[in-house]
Design an enzyme around this catalytic site. Structure first.
Site, PDB file in Angstrom:
ATOM      1  CG  HIS A  21      83.534  54.400  29.952  1.00 17.21           C
ATOM      2  ND1 HIS A  21      84.905  54.525  29.963  1.00 17.21           N
ATOM      3  CD2 HIS A  21      83.124  54.477  31.249  1.00 17.21           C
ATOM      4  CE1 HIS A  21      85.303  54.674  31.233  1.00 17.21           C
ATOM      5  NE2 HIS A  21      84.253  54.658  32.015  1.00 17.21           N
ATOM      6  CG  HIS A  37      86.445  54.837  35.550  1.00 16.65           C
ATOM      7  ND1 HIS A  37      85.502  55.445  36.361  1.00 16.65           N
ATOM      8  CD2 HIS A  37      86.727  53.654  36.131  1.00 16.65           C
ATOM      9  CE1 HIS A  37      85.223  54.643  37.386  1.00 16.65           C
ATOM     10  NE2 HIS A  37      85.955  53.555  37.272  1.00 16.65           N
TER      11      HIS A  37
END
Lengths: 344, 344
Positions: free
Chosen positions: B161, B198
């Site tokens: 991320h 994710h």
């Protein structure tokens, strides 16, 4: 002078992310109650409730999708089974190519429409913030229809950090900007003078490209102070609005005299602009003992400020912004409104 | 297969803002310890410590000012007298005209360089995240100098991320992107396959305009799922990178078969790209009982995934990303690496 006040502000009480922790917000209902008691004790004129306005009246300051989000956010949040205050999960930061796309779920929307974690949504937030904005609108309406030459919108939550499409810094709807926009229906040129301790970057953003509203702000140097991202001298407006945004930051730790030097600069800018009406975004957090203060304004100083604003003789809506030192709010409000009334 | 691991990850343990509250992070040291124990028990080969790398080795993935910020943030934060975990105060949101200006003080910097309040800075954060990135770099170096054909970088904190200039979602330095960049010194074309639950929007952002690194991600539909702001099918790359970014989102609640259908698509894309080396961003959070899971991958499924990756026969760095179901991490890690080793 009339004061516009709604007890609906009690419906909102927030938390904030500050210094690495979530704590009860500085911005609490006692602030408004303290000032209200002083308005009544000093016999400053009637206290009236705001009338209801349609959401469309916020459109000059905010996008329709943002207002719709604010009004429905609590229902969207609780529909996911959560009952605590709603705060963002992720912010679409500047570096992200897809940052301009509105997410579909509430946690994403909360970040999309926020600049910090200091504007939580509760069950009563929408009622409180719309009543607060309606207080500013009622004040503007009183001026426009001849009901008063001056009105005090005792707004809570405050508004000047709320941008065209974002909340933050305890602010949701930009009461001062909404009042200025409403005044333009009747007045040709409106000035907003913002003397809150913090730069009202939301007001600046909303009117940055326009020449019908002058925004002048006196505030703490934002280099290392909220709202950080704006409030610098070189921000003077854009396009037709170039020259219609004046930032007058004060160095941290400045004496009271610095504030009044900046006020002189601000009043000169107002004189050049020749507004037909004035919105004063009034923060009591420039007081020397306020937990947010970086400048040493005294209670007498609030009297002097009130006198200077009153002496302008303009149709004036005074919109309450910050001010967090409860012990001095009564004396400072009394001093300000005393000075204002004496100069009219 | 060699495993690269540093116990320095213990120096970082965070909190996160989620569901309106600050809580202990899902992402905790036990995750790495559980997987490490399994690597050792299964006799997967030696476990070595990462070697030290200069910060310049992170430059392919991150800006110099961001790395400098990460390394110095704790000192800047504590210089203000605070000793709790450092979290942002204000985010420069997309709507702000001045959003691209780096603030000077630490609270502002924290928001400028963050996409959420899920990547706090502690006293040991820099040592932990640089050791984690160095584990990925050591794995890449082993491949490049012939020391191994496959390496497992047991990274913690995770990385996918983290963007070119921001932290978020437990991630600070983008271990997978840093490894891919390092592999390019020896290999012409590198593919990154990301099977974490994710979307790794940080990896996507870093390589979005490039054709020498293919990024393929299988993940939960980001419409109402972290990271929200990216991971959609229509994001295919830009400029020379157009066609070198492939997002394969899965609907929430998808059965295991959906994951393997996406994996087939991913493997076909890899076959077309013909990489010289592979980085697998491996998340165990696709497991059916993981608190973050939106898909029903079983322990057997991890074995099948390991087999599919092993069968590619490519020089491979496996970089650990998420996975938060401690009770199953051991069995799932054993299944994955068993499947991988059997297929080599």
């Amino acid at each position: 002078m009339l004061t516009v006040y709604s007890s609906d502000h009690h419906l909102h009480r927030g938390v904030e992310l500050k210094d690495g922790a979530i704590t009860e917000s500085f911005e609490n209902p006692l602030r408004a109650e303290t000032v209200l008691a002083q308005v009544r004790a000093a016999g400053l004129g009637d206290v009236i409730a705001p009338r209801a306005f349609d959401r469309a009246c916020y459109a000059g300051a905010h996008s329709a999708r943002y207002v719709e989000f604010l009004a429905g956010a609590w229902d969207e949040w609780t529909a996911t089974g959560r009952t605590c205050q709603a705060l963002p999960l992720v912010w679409p930061v500047h570096a992200m190519p897809s940052s301009a796309t509105l997410p579909e779920f509430i946690d994403g929307k909360l970040g999309f429409f926020a600049m910090d974690a200091g504007a939580p949504i509760n069950a009563g937030t929408w009622d409180a913030v719309s009543a607060s904005a309606n207080s500013a609108l009622t004040g503007a309406e009183l001026l426009s229809n001849g009901g008063a030459r001056a009105a005090f919108a005792l707004c809570r939550p405050p508004g000047h950090h709320a941008g065209h499409e974002y909340m933050g810094g305890y602010c949701y709807l930009n009461n001062a900007a909404i009042a200025a926009q409403a005044l333009l229906g009747r007045h040709r040129r409106v000035a907003i003078l913002d003397t809150d301790m913090h730069h009202g970057q939301g007001v600046q953003e909303i009117f940055y490209g326009r020449d019908d509203v002058l925004y002048v702000s006196i505030h703490g140097d934002p280099t290392n102070f909220y709202p950080v991202v704006a409030g610098y001298e070189e921000e003077t407006g854009a396009g037709p609005g170039d020259g219609y945004n004046l930032n007058l930051p004060m160095p941290h730790g400045a004496p009271e005299s610095t504030f009044f030097e900046r006020l002189d600069d601000a009043l000169r800018a107002l004189a050049r602009f020749q507004p037909d009406a004035l919105v004063l975004a009034l923060g009591f957090d420039i007081y020397k003992d306020d937990p947010q203060s970086q400048v040493a304004v005294t209670t007498d100083g609030f009297g002097r400020l009130g006198g200077a604003i009153g002496a302008l003789g303009l149709p004036t809506v005074i919109v309450q912004e910050g001010g967090y030192h409860l012990e001095s709010l009564d004396a400072n409000a009394r001093a300000f409104f005393g000075g204002f009334a004496a100069a009219r």
